[in-house]
Scaffold this motif. Structure first.
Motif: not given
Length: 204
Positions: A105, A109, A111, A113, A192
């Motif tokens: 992580h 901020t 997300d 992968t 994305t």
């Protein structure tokens, strides 16, 4: 039902505990640094990562980015997957639910992968599944390390910068370049990005 799995390995699809993952990576970095006979200063110079950050990582603190872990792994002459210690896979197949997560992580901020697609830690290729949301930008810490890289975009539009030159890629587009060229990535959105990146890891 819980007792039926007593003593078995945890489900590979279960997300790792972030604090435990960071501690595990710190243990690996410290052990590999000592195995290579490197001081913190020497590793810092090789990886272009500050001494303070390396010290924090080794103590299981901080929140290192994937970029930082790539730099450290190459300075330590191991694939980045080696820093995320786990059982070595013997099968040539990696199921979608069994991919090893390669992020702590540590991408701010966003997300983001990163998942390991290649099964072992000692092969000549290391393949990574990447999902980068709009706003993803690594320009503040360009990658530079030995080896070669290949990437292909599956979804979205992705900007790949090679020594400051922008290459905008869309679905089906691919790119190959030496990893010694300073490189960084940006997703200006709105979709994305999903991509597969393949790199040649250092020899063990």
């Amino acid at each position: 039902m819980g007792s039926a799995n007593s003593g078995q390995e945890p489900d590979a699809s279960t997300p790792p505990d972030p604090e435990a993952a960071i501690a595990g990576v710190g243990h690996q970095v410290r052990g590999l640094r000592k195995l290579r006979g490197l001081t913190l200063e020497e590793l810092s110079t090789r990886a272009s990562v500050s001494i303070g950050l390396i010290s924090q990582i080794e103590r299981g603190r901080g929140n290192p980015s994937f970029n930082t872990l790539i730099q450290l792994s190459h300075a330590l002459q191991v694939p980045v997957g080696r820093l995320f210690h786990g059982p070595e896979q013997t099968s040539p197949v990696v199921r979608a639910k069994e991919r090893r997560t390669l992020d702590l992580h540590g991408s701010g901020t966003l997300d983001v992968t990163y998942e390991l697609l290649s099964p072992g830690l000692t092969g000549t290729l290391e393949a990574v599944w990447i999902e980068a949301p709009p706003g993803y930008d690594t320009s503040d810490s360009p990658f530079t390390h030995p080896g070669e890289e290949f990437g292909i975009i599956l979804q979205g539009r992705h900007q790949v910068f090679l020594d400051g030159v922008c290459h905008e890629l869309g679905p089906g587009d691919s790119i190959t370049y030496p990893s010694t060229t300073p490189h960084w990535y940006r997703n200006e959105g709105p979709e994305t990005v999903k991509a597969v990146w393949v790199m040649t890891p250092p020899n063990l």
